[in-house]
Design a protein around this motif. Sequence first.
Motif, short mmCIF file in Angstrom:
data_model
loop_
_atom_site.label_atom_id
_atom_site.label_comp_id
_atom_site.label_asym_id
_atom_site.label_seq_id
_atom_site.Cartn_x
_atom_site.Cartn_y
_atom_site.Cartn_z
N ALA A 2 0.84 -1.19 0.00
CA ALA A 2 0.00 0.00 0.00
C ALA A 2 0.87 1.24 0.00
O ALA A 2 1.98 1.25 0.53
CB ALA A 2 -0.92 0.00 1.22
N ASP A 56 -10.13 -2.42 -9.71
CA ASP A 56 -11.42 -1.92 -9.25
C ASP A 56 -11.73 -0.50 -9.72
O ASP A 56 -12.88 -0.17 -9.98
CB ASP A 56 -11.55 -2.03 -7.72
CG ASP A 56 -10.57 -1.13 -6.98
OD1 ASP A 56 -9.59 -0.65 -7.60
OD2 ASP A 56 -10.77 -0.91 -5.77
N PRO A 89 -6.09 8.03 1.72
CA PRO A 89 -6.29 7.22 0.52
C PRO A 89 -5.06 6.34 0.26
O PRO A 89 -3.93 6.75 0.49
CB PRO A 89 -6.46 8.26 -0.60
CG PRO A 89 -5.73 9.46 -0.09
CD PRO A 89 -5.90 9.46 1.39
N THR A 90 -5.30 5.14 -0.18
CA THR A 90 -4.21 4.20 -0.46
C THR A 90 -4.47 3.47 -1.77
O THR A 90 -5.62 3.31 -2.20
CB THR A 90 -4.04 3.16 0.66
OG1 THR A 90 -5.26 2.41 0.80
CG2 THR A 90 -3.68 3.81 1.98
N SER A 92 -2.96 -0.23 -3.82
CA SER A 92 -2.16 -1.43 -3.59
C SER A 92 -2.12 -2.25 -4.87
O SER A 92 -3.01 -2.17 -5.72
CB SER A 92 -2.74 -2.27 -2.45
OG SER A 92 -4.02 -2.76 -2.78
N ARG A 103 -5.93 -2.27 -6.48
CA ARG A 103 -7.00 -1.76 -5.64
C ARG A 103 -6.71 -0.33 -5.19
O ARG A 103 -5.55 0.05 -5.01
CB ARG A 103 -7.19 -2.65 -4.41
CG ARG A 103 -7.75 -4.03 -4.72
CD ARG A 103 -9.18 -3.92 -5.22
NE ARG A 103 -9.80 -5.21 -5.50
CZ ARG A 103 -9.79 -5.81 -6.69
NH1 ARG A 103 -9.17 -5.22 -7.72
NH2 ARG A 103 -10.40 -6.96 -6.86
N HIS A 105 -8.33 2.53 -2.23
CA HIS A 105 -9.25 2.85 -1.15
C HIS A 105 -9.30 4.37 -1.02
O HIS A 105 -8.29 5.01 -0.75
CB HIS A 105 -8.81 2.22 0.17
CG HIS A 105 -9.69 2.57 1.31
ND1 HIS A 105 -10.94 2.01 1.49
CD2 HIS A 105 -9.54 3.45 2.34
CE1 HIS A 105 -11.50 2.52 2.57
NE2 HIS A 105 -10.67 3.40 3.11
N CYS A 106 -10.50 4.94 -1.20
CA CYS A 106 -10.64 6.39 -1.19
C CYS A 106 -12.05 6.73 -0.73
O CYS A 106 -12.98 6.76 -1.53
CB CYS A 106 -10.37 6.94 -2.59
SG CYS A 106 -10.41 8.76 -2.68
N SER A 107 -12.23 6.94 0.57
CA SER A 107 -13.56 7.25 1.08
C SER A 107 -13.44 8.19 2.27
O SER A 107 -12.49 8.14 3.04
CB SER A 107 -14.29 5.97 1.50
OG SER A 107 -13.62 5.31 2.55
N CYS A 113 -9.74 11.12 -5.58
CA CYS A 113 -8.61 10.25 -5.91
C CYS A 113 -8.62 9.89 -7.40
O CYS A 113 -9.67 9.85 -8.04
CB CYS A 113 -8.66 8.95 -5.10
SG CYS A 113 -8.60 9.19 -3.31
#
Length: 260
Positions: A2, A56, A89-90, A92, A103, A105-107, A113
């Motif tokens: 990540a 994703d 936000p990350t 990976s 993947r 992750h951004c929430s 992002c």
Amino acid sequence: MARKARSLPARAAVTAAVTGVLVAGVSACGASADDDAHPDHRSFALHGRTLTVDSDDAGLEIVAAKGNKAGTVQVTRWFEGKVVVGGGPTVSWSFQDDRLRLRMHCSGLIADCSAKYRIEVPQGVGVDVDEGNGSVRAHGFADALGIHTSNGEVHVTDSTGPLDLRSDNGPIRAEAAASRVHAETSNGPVDLTLGRVPDRVDVTSDNGPVTVALPRAAYHVVKAESDNGGVSVSVPRDDRSPHTVSADSANGKVTVRTAN
């Protein structure tokens, strides 16, 4: 692995609030992966003859690279992102059993992002892409190429292997010399230009025009139909031809013509 996003300049944003409660998932547009001046790079060892890409939420550029070391997939990643009131936000990436998993992750209250990848594949390797949300561009493949995106454009160029192209929401374009083409979109146009006489072409759009441009030859046009739109077929036709074409749209014009 990540990676946390670097700090970005402040942007004006609209903040959403409900009395006593912060509502997660409100997004603001503006982040662009093109602004990442220091992309990350990884190499992955490919053991078989087919690479699967499972992404994703990112834009993908996938190329068959002549100079790429045999058995090695080279991946470059650009990423920019900011989250206000929420986890950082990350992004990976992982690789197992010839599957590249990407993947993001951004929430948060305000989440902004953007990620994109360039994936260089050794020649002689087929590719199967499953993209959740993002456009996919592919170039230079002589082996089988399958692309499915739930939301985004599919664009293939300079490829000679069989093509299986699908978008649930987005246009499909190809300028290729493939022997077999299947192209299907639920919402968007399909535009194919083929540089050699194909064995089979099968094209469908639920909502959008369909255009198939073919080299001059005789074709067995199995179907050319539109439920709501005109139909134009100007290629030479012969029901005995081994080269078959099927093109239809539920809502849009269907054109099958000789390439200029």
